[in-house]
Design an enzyme around this catalytic site. Sequence first.
Site, PDB file in Angstrom:
ATOM      1  N   GLY C 148     113.514 -60.058 -52.283  1.00  0.00           N
ATOM      2  CA  GLY C 148     114.866 -59.910 -52.819  1.00  0.00           C
ATOM      3  C   GLY C 148     115.669 -58.983 -51.937  1.00  0.00           C
ATOM      4  O   GLY C 148     114.951 -58.234 -51.179  1.00  0.00           O
ATOM      5  N   CYS C 149     116.890 -58.906 -52.025  1.00  0.00           N
ATOM      6  CA  CYS C 149     117.574 -58.006 -51.325  1.00  0.00           C
ATOM      7  C   CYS C 149     117.470 -56.560 -51.748  1.00  0.00           C
ATOM      8  O   CYS C 149     116.929 -55.669 -51.229  1.00  0.00           O
ATOM      9  CB  CYS C 149     119.235 -58.033 -51.497  1.00  0.00           C
ATOM     10  SG  CYS C 149     119.799 -58.386 -53.357  1.00  0.00           S
ATOM     11  N   TYR C 150     117.499 -56.113 -53.234  1.00  0.00           N
ATOM     12  CA  TYR C 150     117.355 -54.847 -53.602  1.00  0.00           C
ATOM     13  C   TYR C 150     115.729 -54.329 -53.119  1.00  0.00           C
ATOM     14  O   TYR C 150     115.645 -53.353 -52.665  1.00  0.00           O
ATOM     15  CB  TYR C 150     117.412 -54.845 -55.241  1.00  0.00           C
ATOM     16  CG  TYR C 150     118.481 -54.778 -55.648  1.00  0.00           C
ATOM     17  CD1 TYR C 150     119.724 -53.765 -55.336  1.00  0.00           C
ATOM     18  CD2 TYR C 150     119.131 -55.691 -56.584  1.00  0.00           C
ATOM     19  CE1 TYR C 150     120.841 -53.589 -55.787  1.00  0.00           C
ATOM     20  CE2 TYR C 150     120.345 -55.538 -57.119  1.00  0.00           C
ATOM     21  CZ  TYR C 150     121.307 -54.760 -56.532  1.00  0.00           C
ATOM     22  OH  TYR C 150     122.707 -54.535 -57.041  1.00  0.00           O
TER      23      TYR C 150
END
Lengths: 345, 345, 345, 345
Positions: C148-150
């Site tokens: 994921g991005c986070y």
Amino acid sequence: MIRAGIVGGTGYTGVELMRILALHPEVEVTIVTSRSDAGLRVDSLYPSLRGSVNVVFSLPETEILAECDVVFFATPNGTAMLMAEQLLAHGIKVIDLSADFRLKDAQEWSKWYGMEHACPEIIAEAVYGLPEVNREAIKTANLIACPGCYPTAVQLGFFPLIENKLINLDYLIADVKSGVSGAGRKAELAILMSETGESFKAYAASGHRHLPEITQGLTIAAGKPAGLTFIPHLIPMIRGIHATLYGQLQLNAELDDIHALYEQRYMDEVFVEVLPQGSHPDTRNVRGSNNCHISVHQPQGGQTVVILSVIDNLVKGAAGQAIQNMNLMFGLKENSGLKTLALYP
Amino acid sequence: MIRAGIVGGTGYTGVELMRILALHPEVEVTIVTSRSDAGLRVDSLYPSLRGSVNVVFSLPETEILAECDVVFFATPNGTAMLMAEQLLAHGIKVIDLSADFRLKDAQEWSKWYGMEHACPEIIAEAVYGLPEVNREAIKTANLIACPGCYPTAVQLGFFPLIENKLINLDYLIADVKSGVSGAGRKAELAILMSETGESFKAYAASGHRHLPEITQGLTIAAGKPAGLTFIPHLIPMIRGIHATLYGQLQLNAELDDIHALYEQRYMDEVFVEVLPQGSHPDTRNVRGSNNCHISVHQPQGGQTVVILSVIDNLVKGAAGQAIQNMNLMFGLKENSGLKTLALYP
Amino acid sequence: MIRAGIVGGTGYTGVELMRILALHPEVEVTIVTSRSDAGLRVDSLYPSLRGSVNVVFSLPETEILAECDVVFFATPNGTAMLMAEQLLAHGIKVIDLSADFRLKDAQEWSKWYGMEHACPEIIAEAVYGLPEVNREAIKTANLIACPGCYPTAVQLGFFPLIENKLINLDYLIADVKSGVSGAGRKAELAILMSETGESFKAYAASGHRHLPEITQGLTIAAGKPAGLTFIPHLIPMIRGIHATLYGQLQLNAELDDIHALYEQRYMDEVFVEVLPQGSHPDTRNVRGSNNCHISVHQPQGGQTVVILSVIDNLVKGAAGQAIQNMNLMFGLKENSGLKTLALYP
Amino acid sequence: MIRAGIVGGTGYTGVELMRILALHPEVEVTIVTSRSDAGLRVDSLYPSLRGSVNVVFSLPETEILAECDVVFFATPNGTAMLMAEQLLAHGIKVIDLSADFRLKDAQEWSKWYGMEHACPEIIAEAVYGLPEVNREAIKTANLIACPGCYPTAVQLGFFPLIENKLINLDYLIADVKSGVSGAGRKAELAILMSETGESFKAYAASGHRHLPEITQGLTIAAGKPAGLTFIPHLIPMIRGIHATLYGQLQLNAELDDIHALYEQRYMDEVFVEVLPQGSHPDTRNVRGSNNCHISVHQPQGGQTVVILSVIDNLVKGAAGQAIQNMNLMFGLKENSGLKTLALYP
């Protein structure tokens, strides 16, 4: 205290009516309706109103609204025309912020709005709520059709030129730009932050619903048909409309004289400010206020005159103007509750 | 590898040249000058270039630049005209992104730019670097005057109408909107985030420096004087120009035909895309790319034709177009190093 | 040329894959699927791709995808797990940008994602596609679960501290901020320009789906359970993630040493840049690029160490990292097609 | 009517004082000073004030200011300390919005602000103008040191936890984000739209001037030294501060109880709203208002408690709070002139 109802309290014009009326010294908002959120506290949906608005959404039913002195419609097009007659019959004044009663020609209305008009017989009764041209009629009206946001900025900008027959009515151009809140509070891809942020575009170049409304207003002002090219654009910001208007002078006129005409036309208007020559109005300087700022230009001293006119689309272009109309209808000071200054920066 | 120098590497067009040239397969940036930052690593000022640009700012001296094959001027107006002649004498090709060589009339230039021109005798030698009209001349030029950002968007939009004598040259209107990066990287109050964010305004309505440049280009295209009203505006975003152009048809013409003319005119242009009828170009769809997107409208089938033309002011409006010129001058593929697609969203 | 397919081509990660792959020297995108837009040209929906992407949306059917060498899933959660097994059986490599294969524990996955996992038996086969810790496994993987991005920004920021056992694993804090594009291209009120522009808020403070993913990664790196408080926020902009990470030093350490550890850890990583001491990374300096910029701080020389880590959520946080994985899986240079520099300003 | 003077009327806090005081029912702004713009009408510089503020900038001279009942300093640091003593000697109440009297320790002040303090002998006389802790002292004060914007949001967020000794004072973390207007109206590259728009960054991670001010306040509230890590960030928007505060519980406590403590603490505070559990305050919901919205979270029921606290940096963080202090000093209703609701959207 005037008891006010708001039908359609979950959109941006509805919440803006509440923001302004919460501090209005002579009005109490007693009813706010929402079909989807009935039973919910208004400030639970809009925390910005906490501490000031103590109302629960109710269903939009005539019996409930009958206790009001005035009802504002902040609804999508097609709703006010279904309820207005009943409310008027109860002696309630109706102020419609949607488009239902803006066009005098019901067939034209149907063509642009894609539905039959539900009560064409009362259209004639509706007063177009632009106080700067219709003040006296508004004072005695029971049903007000509030102008659209684009039409407000464009008409206020063009009026002095047109009323004084200075420009050729065949070549009016309105290049107008609006913040995204003008598109309302709807779950649509086109108005996502990721779609509209950091970008600029025109839309509806082939014909926008506000075109016939503006043309109707300019035609009345001119006393003969006005031919307008109107191109709306979307600005990557939330509030504000900037109209850049172009007219072809048909009489010799100098900037000093044109500017003086504007100052004279709006001298007594509390919400219209004609800026000094050389000025360019910023939308930020009217953001959150009911003001319209106008400046006049004549590039290279030529035949084309350029008018810049800015408003906050949710205030002078919607909720603020509606309240200005209400003030007139109830004999209050025209700027009662509307003195708030623009939020700068 | 072509050795390229950049004079004025600390502004937005300078860093944009570096961003694009870092990936150009046939160019190496060997020198980047900055009077104020000489000695500093370029990527310490611009961390976006880390890992790709391995250069230290040097002083803008002719001896240092003499080792280049081509020198780009990304300087404020008034600098290139002081150095160009010397560099040309060394056999270096010069591509000026500032305004110094854009106007053919040195007196006109002085009037708009507020200074004497330092080398009027070589103005005639400069080729106006808009490949879509001057491709052949560019190929053999030694000195290129890159067009301004507004002039690029406006001229590409108007050319087909004007070249085909479709519109009245007396009433051209260009209502143009630009992102804030067009104002450059300067410590000025007017372009602070707090001043330009969430607001929209026109500026320089009485006359902008790009007016004579556009008029010169349109006049050449028309073969007779073009009368233009040009109003620039500031959009609360960083990159992008949107030109909304209005012309009055002087011949009967239908939208299908006008649209076909545009498609034909730009059929072989790798950077100009004519969108399908009914389209409205977004600036985001060209952001970071060297493309120009154009659409054609004829509201209500009337006499006014409306052209929408968008570019990225820092790419097709500056650094990208400069590199497109360089490619032509050195016999490379016109889009070499310029294939990057727009950053959406 | 490697033939690539993209399932789910109408979201932001899908169009970002196309933007990057259009210029990848060794890949051709042959299939892009969309259930809703099958039959439509991709560039009619995304004009930014005009001139570079010549594909028509097709239906997401295995037979059609079977001709690909690699298939990217840029779909909502829950889709890839329905199709991955079939594609793997055809010998196609699968790179999933959704969350379907990120968590090793299928029950945990079900709890956070609110549905049963469709193929828990192949979860073990999936390699977590963070090259900076899993490079060798990625090279031989057939199924990649892209982070994921986070999680990408947070893990890259914490790794050196955790791998070196410098901080107390019980008190990790990740205060992370994301641009709105991280929420995807969905018609939802909460991500309208009018709702998210000019405003800042936290969300999901009680627990965000990326929490178990980050905790899993940090726990593996630490060799024992990591306790993380993770608060995501929404920034009024489109692209970019900024992670501000707080750790409590459990060993005496000075900033010079900690900084050196970071430089050493990422010395050979082409996409991770450790900035000089005293720096603060801007998200704009990685916008549009696959880079991660990190800086290290020790305020007042105290016990709390602060790491700042930024990425572009759609590139290193999604499409770029997916392509980085593809490059590794196919034996290409890790940065092939990924050299684009950030778009500044 | 109370006669108010504003020293330093050209910055954002100065114009914000005028915006609010223009509608204050019991105050008249009689003098606004500006060294650079003396002689100019205030509304020619700030058209947002047209029609409401009818004042000309005058020079900042004590004789002129002597006719006021209260003088606000909206000046850069270092100015109020040069003039305060004289004004106090005239019996004028002084409200300083700059940092000159915020720190009780003059040496500490000199260290952070880089200059000698001009009148250390009256620092003790200054009352720290945070009504939510100092209301009684404010009522009788002659000299008010208005809190900084960050310190207001952070202290209001931490007070209930600290006053009730719930958290470990050694590990306080304040991750705070501010709109760009917090940096003031200065011609600086770093706060240009092109530099701060569409980007997010931390700054001053090694130590920001508001750190000692916050620490001083929290230490007083705790009765013993508080250890704070404070990281400020810049949000790409104009107005608003969002503080995300992290504390380690040292007593067992459940969210219900902590939330109840907050509600109780601020029950009688007209400007502090504790939101329902599960809420996340948006800065937009306090924009333009003097309100502080707070919510309380305990992620995963663990040991870390997270407080979210938002204000408008120019209102509750500056001008509004100054007027709240004035109201108290003059025995007016605390919210007189401060009832304006937030501008949403």
